[in-house]
Design a protein around this motif. Structure first.
Motif, PDB file in Angstrom:
ATOM      1  N   ARG A   1       0.837  -1.483   0.128  1.00 61.13           N
ATOM      2  CA  ARG A   1       0.156   0.022   0.099  1.00 61.13           C
ATOM      3  C   ARG A   1       0.728   1.306   0.014  1.00 61.13           C
ATOM      4  O   ARG A   1       2.116   1.117   0.512  1.00 61.13           O
ATOM      5  CB  ARG A   1      -1.040   0.090   1.188  1.00 61.13           C
ATOM      6  CG  ARG A   1      -0.283   0.286   2.579  1.00 61.13           C
ATOM      7  CD  ARG A   1       0.559  -0.330   3.316  1.00 61.13           C
ATOM      8  NE  ARG A   1       0.746  -0.211   4.563  1.00 61.13           N
ATOM      9  CZ  ARG A   1       1.602   0.881   5.049  1.00 61.13           C
ATOM     10  NH1 ARG A   1       1.899   1.708   4.277  1.00 61.13           N
ATOM     11  NH2 ARG A   1       1.762   0.965   6.113  1.00 61.13           N
TER      12      ARG A   1
ATOM     13  N   ALA B   1       0.352   4.964   1.471  1.00 60.56           N
ATOM     14  CA  ALA B   1      -0.788   5.550   2.482  1.00 60.56           C
ATOM     15  C   ALA B   1      -0.434   6.895   2.646  1.00 60.56           C
ATOM     16  O   ALA B   1       0.162   7.311   3.786  1.00 60.56           O
ATOM     17  CB  ALA B   1      -0.395   4.633   3.635  1.00 60.56           C
ATOM     18  N   PRO B   2      -0.700   7.920   1.625  1.00 58.18           N
ATOM     19  CA  PRO B   2      -0.349   9.327   1.920  1.00 58.18           C
ATOM     20  C   PRO B   2      -1.391  10.010   2.876  1.00 58.18           C
ATOM     21  O   PRO B   2      -2.670   9.537   2.917  1.00 58.18           O
ATOM     22  CB  PRO B   2      -0.422  10.011   0.678  1.00 58.18           C
ATOM     23  CG  PRO B   2      -1.267   9.072  -0.140  1.00 58.18           C
ATOM     24  CD  PRO B   2      -1.182   7.750   0.306  1.00 58.18           C
ATOM     25  N   SER B   3      -1.205  11.114   3.500  1.00 57.06           N
ATOM     26  CA  SER B   3      -2.214  11.721   4.326  1.00 57.06           C
ATOM     27  C   SER B   3      -2.593  12.769   3.121  1.00 57.06           C
ATOM     28  O   SER B   3      -1.756  13.711   2.555  1.00 57.06           O
ATOM     29  CB  SER B   3      -1.657  12.535   5.446  1.00 57.06           C
ATOM     30  OG  SER B   3      -1.089  11.374   6.409  1.00 57.06           O
TER      31      SER B   3
ATOM     32  N   ARG C   1      -4.220   3.745   0.082  1.00 58.26           N
ATOM     33  CA  ARG C   1      -4.923   4.133   1.436  1.00 58.26           C
ATOM     34  C   ARG C   1      -4.627   5.559   1.870  1.00 58.26           C
ATOM     35  O   ARG C   1      -3.743   6.217   1.754  1.00 58.26           O
ATOM     36  CB  ARG C   1      -4.327   3.281   2.383  1.00 58.26           C
ATOM     37  CG  ARG C   1      -5.086   3.311   3.955  1.00 58.26           C
ATOM     38  CD  ARG C   1      -4.305   2.221   4.616  1.00 58.26           C
ATOM     39  NE  ARG C   1      -3.332   3.101   5.612  1.00 58.26           N
ATOM     40  CZ  ARG C   1      -2.465   2.640   6.372  1.00 58.26           C
ATOM     41  NH1 ARG C   1      -2.089   1.134   6.148  1.00 58.26           N
ATOM     42  NH2 ARG C   1      -1.599   3.403   6.996  1.00 58.26           N
TER      43      ARG C   1
ATOM     44  N   ASP D   1      -4.729   7.915   4.344  1.00 59.40           N
ATOM     45  CA  ASP D   1      -4.545   8.409   5.852  1.00 59.40           C
ATOM     46  C   ASP D   1      -5.103   9.685   6.437  1.00 59.40           C
ATOM     47  O   ASP D   1      -4.385  10.611   6.684  1.00 59.40           O
ATOM     48  CB  ASP D   1      -2.932   8.208   6.215  1.00 59.40           C
ATOM     49  CG  ASP D   1      -2.672   6.828   6.280  1.00 59.40           C
ATOM     50  OD1 ASP D   1      -3.384   5.776   5.935  1.00 59.40           O
ATOM     51  OD2 ASP D   1      -1.311   6.433   6.770  1.00 59.40           O
TER      52      ASP D   1
ATOM     53  N   TYR E   1      -1.728   8.297  13.672  1.00 61.16           N
ATOM     54  CA  TYR E   1      -1.560   7.522  12.517  1.00 61.16           C
ATOM     55  C   TYR E   1      -1.255   5.735  12.967  1.00 61.16           C
ATOM     56  O   TYR E   1      -1.680   5.007  12.286  1.00 61.16           O
ATOM     57  CB  TYR E   1      -0.996   7.808  11.387  1.00 61.16           C
ATOM     58  CG  TYR E   1       0.233   6.989  11.015  1.00 61.16           C
ATOM     59  CD1 TYR E   1       0.175   6.197   9.892  1.00 61.16           C
ATOM     60  CD2 TYR E   1       1.612   7.143  11.742  1.00 61.16           C
ATOM     61  CE1 TYR E   1       1.308   5.415   9.390  1.00 61.16           C
ATOM     62  CE2 TYR E   1       2.538   6.429  11.339  1.00 61.16           C
ATOM     63  CZ  TYR E   1       2.548   5.539  10.359  1.00 61.16           C
ATOM     64  OH  TYR E   1       3.341   4.628  10.062  1.00 61.16           O
TER      65      TYR E   1
ATOM     66  N   SER F   1      -3.053   2.594  11.227  1.00 60.95           N
ATOM     67  CA  SER F   1      -2.417   1.946  10.004  1.00 60.95           C
ATOM     68  C   SER F   1      -2.059   0.493  10.261  1.00 60.95           C
ATOM     69  O   SER F   1      -2.323  -0.348   9.502  1.00 60.95           O
ATOM     70  CB  SER F   1      -0.768   2.544  10.072  1.00 60.95           C
ATOM     71  OG  SER F   1      -0.223   2.153   9.117  1.00 60.95           O
TER      72      SER F   1
ATOM     73  N   ARG G   1       8.306   1.719   2.915  1.00 58.83           N
ATOM     74  CA  ARG G   1       8.045   3.006   3.165  1.00 58.83           C
ATOM     75  C   ARG G   1       9.542   3.540   3.630  1.00 58.83           C
ATOM     76  O   ARG G   1      10.549   2.936   3.503  1.00 58.83           O
ATOM     77  CB  ARG G   1       7.235   3.344   4.200  1.00 58.83           C
ATOM     78  CG  ARG G   1       7.378   2.622   5.779  1.00 58.83           C
ATOM     79  CD  ARG G   1       6.358   2.669   6.561  1.00 58.83           C
ATOM     80  NE  ARG G   1       6.551   2.237   7.791  1.00 58.83           N
ATOM     81  CZ  ARG G   1       5.558   1.883   9.075  1.00 58.83           C
ATOM     82  NH1 ARG G   1       4.420   2.394   8.803  1.00 58.83           N
ATOM     83  NH2 ARG G   1       5.916   1.336  10.047  1.00 58.83           N
TER      84      ARG G   1
ATOM     85  N   HIS H   1      10.659   5.935   9.177  1.00 56.32           N
ATOM     86  CA  HIS H   1       9.537   5.252   9.966  1.00 56.32           C
ATOM     87  C   HIS H   1       9.830   4.017  10.640  1.00 56.32           C
ATOM     88  O   HIS H   1       9.307   3.036  11.273  1.00 56.32           O
ATOM     89  CB  HIS H   1       8.330   4.697   8.985  1.00 56.32           C
ATOM     90  CG  HIS H   1       7.442   5.516   8.693  1.00 56.32           C
ATOM     91  ND1 HIS H   1       6.470   5.999   9.528  1.00 56.32           N
ATOM     92  CD2 HIS H   1       7.338   6.419   7.457  1.00 56.32           C
ATOM     93  CE1 HIS H   1       5.700   7.124   8.792  1.00 56.32           C
ATOM     94  NE2 HIS H   1       6.225   7.255   7.879  1.00 56.32           N
TER      95      HIS H   1
HETATM   96  N1  GLU Z   1       0.691   8.087   6.135  1.00 58.11           N
HETATM   97  C1  GLU Z   1       1.969   7.786   6.525  1.00 58.11           C
HETATM   98  C2  GLU Z   1       2.943   8.651   6.192  1.00 58.11           C
HETATM   99  O1  GLU Z   1       2.571   9.303   4.891  1.00 58.11           O
HETATM  100  C3  GLU Z   1       2.066   6.482   6.077  1.00 58.11           C
HETATM  101  C4  GLU Z   1       3.396   5.813   6.201  1.00 58.11           C
HETATM  102  C5  GLU Z   1       3.144   4.260   6.312  1.00 58.11           C
HETATM  103  O2  GLU Z   1       3.285   4.042   5.016  1.00 58.11           O
HETATM  104  O3  GLU Z   1       2.820   3.678   6.890  1.00 58.11           O
HETATM  105  O4  GLU Z   1       3.978   8.908   6.756  1.00 58.11           O
END
Ligand code: GLU
Length: 445
Positions: free
Chosen positions: A6, A8-10, A40, A42, A184, A188, A202, A206
């Motif tokens: 996935r 997963a941008p905000s 996804r 976020d 998040y 997540s 990612r 992280h």
């Molecule tokens: N929304 C998170 C971000 O943009 C997702 C990070 C992830 O891939 O879990 O950093």
């Protein structure tokens, strides 16, 4: 095991090259392994997330050709997160804390002055029921932290190899803010479990989150997926890329005439052991993709390099692939025109300049009118082809004695009004006899 990854941008801003690089890595990974790619959103931060940004992200991904097979948005799934909260509370892994932001700041400062790492001291775990009740009576709603095990968390990272994070050096992460909203971290994990995400690829910012999230997966009774943390993209000076930097947004690149495959080719290879070369199809990038090719150092993003790659890509594109775009630009010169113009453009819209020279009016630049008139007189009869320029310039040379630069430059200036441009042997048949003759005689046609 089927591969599901996935991105997963905000939706709290436009996505930039760094985000798209992550999206591309996930997309390529899915396609290289016959898997699925999920988008996804976020958007648990409802105050900062907007539909316009969500639409913008979808538009950017579609423009790049990074279609998703599955999609979800976190704001639709609060009930699912609530169930996970209940489960963590009942197993004692989620505990209420009452410190204010200032109190936590002060604690951290004191720890630093004593040379200790600024790790949350778990004072809230020591509170008695009576103390908690009195804090709540004073109006202090709690925020909630996940209780880390204190043990090392280990995984074999797809990019970094063996990773160990000592959770005793990490603060118990806050999963729920005082106002009841989710950070998040927990949503997540719940999503990754519910959508059977097999690999999380990612940025390396992280890595510490991953240790906490691995413990959350386990405490919710799920096996954690595989992880791959890639080095981040930085600016040319090594600085972090910011969403606020509009010039790095995909939208602005689109407006500047960057081709989607130029950006894909660039981002797929930047920071890897492969050379950065244009690829016309995502298929080619899938075949060449391998996370093992990523360097461990951060990759620097230089917009100038992207522009050069864009030009290189255009120089190699076949007419069939650009025919529709040329039509949109009002350029109707067929394959012969494209063949002449493509090596002299940096972005597709630049063809308009050369198209005007072929089909519109120009100001011929003539220094020696008599010499130009002689050249006009010597223009061959009949249809022009790619041999015409050679035959014509040989005739002028024999007749006037002009050679080299003194032969070619005045002709270019008269026929195109410019001192540089596509090969004249290709341009002359496109300009045609009538226009060429008129321009040599000083007419603007
Ligand atoms: N929304 C998170 C971000 O943009 C997702 C990070 C992830 O891939 O879990 O950093």
């Amino acid at each position: 095991m089927s591969v599901i990854v996935r991105f997963a941008p905000s939706p709290t801003g436009l996505i930039h090259v760094g985000n798209v690089r992550t999206a591309l890595m996930n997309w390529l990974y899915a396609h290289a392994h016959g898997g699925q790619f999920m988008l996804r959103l976020d958007d648990t931060d409802v105050a900062r997330s907007t539909q316009a940004f969500a639409d913008g992200i979808k538009k950017d991904l579609a423009w790049l050709g990074l279609a998703h097979d599955l999609s979800a948005r976190q704001s639709d799934r609060f009930d699912d997160y609530e169930r996970a909260v209940q489960s963590l509370k009942s197993s004692g892994r989620l505990y209420p804390c009452y410190e204010t932001g200032e109190e936590l700041d002060l604690k951290r400062k004191l720890q630093r002055t004593r040379g200790l790492p600024p790790v949350y001291d778990r004072a809230a775990l020591e509170l008695s029921d009576a103390e908690r009740a009195s804090l709540e009576a004073e109006g202090g709603a709690p925020h909630w932290r996940f209780k880390l095990s204190g043990n090392p968390v280990r995984w074999t990272d797809l990019i970094r190899g063996e990773v160990t994070i000592e959770t005793s050096n990490v603060s118990d992460p806050i999963l729920i803010r005082q106002d009841g909203s989710f950070l998040y971290t927990l949503p997540s994990v719940v999503d990754d479990i519910d959508f059977s995400i097999s690999h999380i690829i990612r940025g390396e910012d992280h890595v510490t989150n991953s240790a906490a999230q691995i413990e959350i997966f386990e405490s919710l009774g799920a096996a954690p997926p595989s992880f791959g943390h890639h080095p981040l993209l930085t600016g040319a000076g090594g600085e972090a890329l910011s969403k606020r930097l509009g010039s790095l947004s995909i939208e602005s690149m689109r407006e500047e005439g960057i081709e989607p495959m130029a950006l894909n080719s660039f981002l797929a290879k930047l920071g890897t052991s492969d050379p950065i070369e244009p690829r016309q199809k995502l298929e080619d990038l899938i075949n060449e993709f391998n996370l093992a090719k990523l360097n461990r150092a951060p990759a620097k993003f230089d917009p100038q390099d992207l522009k050069s790659l864009n030009a290189k890509l255009l120089h190699e594109v076949s007419f069939d692939e650009v025919a529709d775009k040329l039509k949109e630009l009002g350029v109707d010169g067929g394959a012969a025109f494209w063949d002449a113009a493509r090596t002299n453009i940096e972005q597709i819209a630049d063809v308009k300049e050369w198209w005007t020279i072929v089909s519109g009016e120009i100001n011929p630049v003539i220094e020696d009118a008599a010499w130009a008139a002689k050249a006009a007189e010597l223009l061959p009869q009949g249809d022009f082809d790619d041999q015409t320029w050679g035959a014509w310039t040989t005739a002028i040379k024999e007749s006037t004695g002009a050679k080299g630069r003194h032969l070619f430059m005045p002709l270019r200036l008269a026929l195109t009004g410019r001192s540089h441009g596509p090969e004249m042997a290709k341009m002359l048949p496109l300009i045609g006899r009538e226009k060429a003759h008129a321009r040599l005689m000083g007419s603007t046609i």
